[in-house]
Design a protein around this motif. Structure first.
Motif, PDB file in Angstrom:
ATOM      1  N   PRO A  72     -15.047 -46.673  -3.115  1.00 30.82           N
ATOM      2  CA  PRO A  72     -15.188 -46.931  -1.670  1.00 30.82           C
ATOM      3  C   PRO A  72     -16.491 -47.658  -1.380  1.00 30.82           C
ATOM      4  O   PRO A  72     -17.475 -47.488  -2.108  1.00 30.82           O
ATOM      5  CB  PRO A  72     -15.190 -45.522  -1.063  1.00 30.82           C
ATOM      6  N   PRO A  73     -16.524 -48.477  -0.323  1.00 27.51           N
ATOM      7  CA  PRO A  73     -17.767 -49.199  -0.008  1.00 27.51           C
ATOM      8  C   PRO A  73     -18.868 -48.228   0.413  1.00 27.51           C
ATOM      9  O   PRO A  73     -18.595 -47.190   1.003  1.00 27.51           O
ATOM     10  CB  PRO A  73     -17.368 -50.098   1.178  1.00 27.51           C
ATOM     11  N   LYS A  74     -20.099 -48.572   0.092  1.00 29.96           N
ATOM     12  CA  LYS A  74     -21.242 -47.766   0.532  1.00 29.96           C
ATOM     13  C   LYS A  74     -21.432 -47.923   2.044  1.00 29.96           C
ATOM     14  O   LYS A  74     -21.029 -48.936   2.637  1.00 29.96           O
ATOM     15  CB  LYS A  74     -22.517 -48.228  -0.189  1.00 29.96           C
ATOM     16  N   LEU A  75     -22.076 -46.933   2.648  1.00 31.47           N
ATOM     17  CA  LEU A  75     -22.432 -47.038   4.064  1.00 31.47           C
ATOM     18  C   LEU A  75     -23.492 -48.111   4.261  1.00 31.47           C
ATOM     19  O   LEU A  75     -24.313 -48.349   3.369  1.00 31.47           O
ATOM     20  CB  LEU A  75     -22.987 -45.697   4.559  1.00 31.47           C
ATOM     21  N   ALA A  76     -23.479 -48.735   5.428  1.00 34.24           N
ATOM     22  CA  ALA A  76     -24.495 -49.753   5.754  1.00 34.24           C
ATOM     23  C   ALA A  76     -25.746 -49.040   6.249  1.00 34.24           C
ATOM     24  O   ALA A  76     -26.173 -49.196   7.397  1.00 34.24           O
ATOM     25  CB  ALA A  76     -23.954 -50.714   6.807  1.00 34.24           C
TER      26      ALA A  76
END
Lengths: 237, 237
Positions: A72-76
């Motif tokens: 999953p993409p990392k948080l910004a």
């Protein structure tokens, strides 16, 4: 994730993996895997997928692995956190990885006891170990980056300007400040600073404000750092 | 809150309080209070304010107390939580009080081990003790209400309809569900159900949906209950 593989753990060209040691114990004693079971497998900082247990006994397990999914993409979100006391640090490190924070700076502050910087928990292999526990929980593979900033003033003066440039910079601080805002606009990155138990001192808040950080409050309740981190991350991301 | 007083602890008509025992030890050893210090004082389920230390020695402390503030309002949230394993339960109880949840139902679920219901942590005095730790942290005085629901089906069929009537009812569940929404409209109350490690089983989700609960997801990351609780509370309140 049931099994998170180190970068140096090689699969055969047919995707066959042999595991022993701690990983084998985990498969046998925690997951109670037997032949034919499917488990979730990922590669640290790589892709993830599934593994079918082909052989398992007290010496080794052989697993047919297919890594066909992206993590999953990392948080910004970049998290600046005053170094917590060691007992809490373990849980915070796990939680940071679990929540999907991509970049962590553990920073000094007037209310951080000097002895906290001596803890073996801060050794590279130890931090990686706690991060991996969080990643396994969250079904992620990508280790957050971590920086130890043992001196507050040089960090704020020399490193922060680049770190916050073009980003939303907020410092959570008890007091009469605006409430924590909601998620940033798409593609907008947030840098969040959280103080130690007892809070940043006024001088530190002043310096962070001079570096572009806006103070925000979580309301009348004073939360432990362990509760404040997921609360703030949830509101901001 | 530095000192949270039990309901039976009386102040003199002039607001003078005498403390001994555990509370005295806390003042002496943790807060290191000395004569003239001001501490934060609250009364369980009552008002809060400040206390000035007039006398303190190894036998007793005498404190001049002024209780002139109301505790912060509770969140408009009822939490239904599958009973966590004992080690986690302590932290969850503290956290529930710390976050300002007013009403907690610890419920059974297929994946809750029967033995968890035997833990002495669930005794009234023990739950109150962990709640008080959370309230002291958060500077609150009002104990959450707590209900132990040892049987899932009767609770869902008989008690839930009244409990959710006129409220927003959500169950957090991993899967392809809508993302967790934001805060409810003002005056709107939310009932949030959170499953055990491993999640509710499909039969339980079906029953909760039949009782009016809408499933929501926190995204691709699977969070531990300890992380999911503050994350969901932060998004919903």
């Amino acid at each position: 994730m049931n099994l998170l593989l180190f970068p140096e753990q090689a699969l055969s060209t047919e995707g066959i993996l042999q595991v022993s040691g701690v990983q084998l114990q985990h498969l046998r004693n925690v997951l109670r895997s037997s032949i034919g079971d499917t488990i979730r497998v990922g590669k640290v900082n790589g892709s993830m997928g599934t593994g079918r247990v082909i052989e398992i006994d007290e010496r080794r397990a052989v697993i047919d692995v297919t890594l066909d999914q992206s993590p999953p993409p990392k948080l910004a979100l970049t998290l600046l956190l005053a170094l917590p006391r060691p007992k809490m640090l373990r849980r915070i490190l796990r939680m940071v990885a679990e929540l999907g924070v991509g970049e962590l700076h553990l920073i000094n502050s007037y209310r951080v006891q000097k002895s906290y910087w001596q803890t073996p928990i801060l050794e590279d292999a130890s931090i990686e170990n706690y991060f991996m526990q969080g990643l396994e929980q969250a079904r992620d593979t990508c280790l957050p980056s971590v920086n130890l900033q043992r001196r507050f003033k040089p960090f704020v003066e020399d490193d922060l300007p680049d770190l916050v440039s073009g980003k939303r910079a907020l410092v959570a601080h008890p007091g009469d400040y605006p409430p924590c805002p909601g998620p940033a606009a798409p593609l907008q990155h947030t840098v969040l600073a959280i103080g130690p138990e007892g809070g940043f001192i006024p001088y530190e808040i002043d310096m962070l404000q001079a570096a572009g950080f806006a103070p925000i409050s979580l309301g009348p309740r004073i939360l432990r750092v362990e509760t404040a981190v997921p609360t703030l991350v949830a509101k901001l991301c």
